[in-house]
Design an enzyme around this catalytic site. Structure first.
Site, PDB file in Angstrom:
ATOM      1  N   THR A 142       0.720  -1.182  -0.107  1.00  0.00           N
ATOM      2  CA  THR A 142       0.105   0.022   0.085  1.00  0.00           C
ATOM      3  C   THR A 142       0.872   1.220  -0.038  1.00  0.00           C
ATOM      4  OG1 THR A 142      -1.866   1.039   1.229  1.00  0.00           O
ATOM      5  CG2 THR A 142      -0.028   0.056   2.628  1.00  0.00           C
ATOM      6  N   ALA A 188       0.051   5.668   3.789  1.00  0.00           N
ATOM      7  CA  ALA A 188       0.686   5.913   5.075  1.00  0.00           C
ATOM      8  C   ALA A 188      -0.384   5.786   6.301  1.00  0.00           C
ATOM      9  CB  ALA A 188       1.171   7.422   5.462  1.00  0.00           C
ATOM     10  N   LYS A 224      -2.725   3.550   6.571  1.00  0.00           N
ATOM     11  CA  LYS A 224      -2.699   2.196   6.990  1.00  0.00           C
ATOM     12  C   LYS A 224      -1.730   1.522   7.241  1.00  0.00           C
ATOM     13  CE  LYS A 224      -5.229  -0.147   3.925  1.00  0.00           C
ATOM     14  NZ  LYS A 224      -5.723  -1.334   2.809  1.00  0.00           N
ATOM     15  N   ASP A 274      -7.403  -6.738   1.132  1.00  0.00           N
ATOM     16  CA  ASP A 274      -8.453  -6.152   0.242  1.00  0.00           C
ATOM     17  C   ASP A 274      -9.792  -6.418   1.070  1.00  0.00           C
ATOM     18  OD1 ASP A 274      -9.630  -4.775  -1.952  1.00  0.00           O
ATOM     19  OD2 ASP A 274     -10.617  -7.000  -2.752  1.00  0.00           O
ATOM     20  N   GLY A 295     -14.006   5.321   3.779  1.00  0.00           N
ATOM     21  CA  GLY A 295     -15.027   4.387   3.087  1.00  0.00           C
ATOM     22  C   GLY A 295     -16.389   4.467   3.710  1.00  0.00           C
ATOM     23  N   LYS A 345     -11.472   0.543  17.153  1.00  0.00           N
ATOM     24  CA  LYS A 345     -11.752  -0.123  15.989  1.00  0.00           C
ATOM     25  C   LYS A 345     -10.734  -1.283  15.662  1.00  0.00           C
ATOM     26  CE  LYS A 345     -11.944   1.183  10.970  1.00  0.00           C
ATOM     27  NZ  LYS A 345     -11.684   2.449  10.037  1.00  0.00           N
ATOM     28  N   HIS A 362     -12.608  -5.890  11.059  1.00  0.00           N
ATOM     29  CA  HIS A 362     -12.318  -6.942   9.911  1.00  0.00           C
ATOM     30  C   HIS A 362     -10.958  -7.071   9.841  1.00  0.00           C
ATOM     31  CE1 HIS A 362     -13.133  -3.058   8.108  1.00  0.00           C
ATOM     32  NE2 HIS A 362     -12.678  -3.556   6.843  1.00  0.00           N
ATOM     33  N   ARG A 363     -10.264  -5.889   9.511  1.00  0.00           N
ATOM     34  CA  ARG A 363      -8.874  -5.769   9.208  1.00  0.00           C
ATOM     35  C   ARG A 363      -8.041  -6.363  10.379  1.00  0.00           C
ATOM     36  NH1 ARG A 363      -8.771  -1.010   7.396  1.00  0.00           N
ATOM     37  NH2 ARG A 363      -9.180  -1.724   5.186  1.00  0.00           N
TER      38      ARG A 363
END
Length: 204
Positions: free
Chosen positions: A9, A12, A14, A75, A159, A181, A186-187
């Protein structure tokens, strides 16, 4: 000298998020996590897959081959029950313009305007993938269940975060602070599962 893993990626934020999520695993492996920007010759990977796992694995494999280092990628997107799991892997370009968060979000809310609250179930879904330069891959999945609100709430995240009310809570994902979070996302779930499997996979 510590080893390096490349995160596929250029975002920054992420990279910082994943360094926090993977902190224990990176410490155990005496490794650091760097972004693909560290390697200017590596081109952006076109996401041609139709599933989260296909896209995550494609990105990781491409970056591992290009850098000669283990690569991590993910993803993720939103799966809406009444849309049969869509937008899914097409979440980032649902409106037809890749990465236009506001347009994607507004279009989805318009499409679901007549759907009653009891049928607005949805989940954020993520696949996290690890690829080694020799071609071996490993993937893990994570989900964050919830329900879609009728208007955006919260200024954190990105998002579709402002319209997913997290299951068992009143807040949307965009109303949670980053630590909360990461703990339930999910991540976070996908990458923690990947991190747990990484030491054995790397030794195999």
């Amino acid at each position: 000298m510590s080893a390096s893993f490349v995160l596929a990626t250029r975002n920054a934020g992420k990279i910082l998020e994943l360094r926090a999520i993977l902190a224990d695993a990176l410490r155990e492996l005496d490794a650091e996590l760097v972004g693909v920007d560290t390697f200017p010759h590596v081109a952006d990977v076109v996401e041609t897959g139709v599933t989260f796992e296909e896209n995550a694995t494609l990105k990781a494999v491409t970056v591992a081959r290009a850098t000669g280092l283990p690569a991590l990628a993910d993803d993720s997107g939103l799966a809406v029950d009444v849309l049969g799991g869509a937008p899914g892997a097409f979440s980032a370009r649902w409106s037809g313009r890749y990465g236009d968060d506001e347009a994607n979000l507004c279009l989805l809310l318009d499409q679901l305007a007549d759907v009653p609250d009891q049928h607005r179930g949805a989940a954020f879904v993520c696949c996290a993938a690890l690829a080694l330069p020799d071609g071996r891959t490993l993937a893990r999945h994570g989900r964050l269940e919830g329900a879609l609100t009728r208007r955006p709430r919260g200024g954190n995240g990105f998002g579709y975060d402002p319209i997913l009310a997290v299951a068992g809570r009143r807040e949307t994902a965009a109303e949670l602070d980053p630590g909360e979070k990461n703990a339930i996302s999910h991540r976070g779930i996908a990458f923690r599962a990947l991190a747990e499997a990484m030491p054995g996979f790397l030794r195999a």
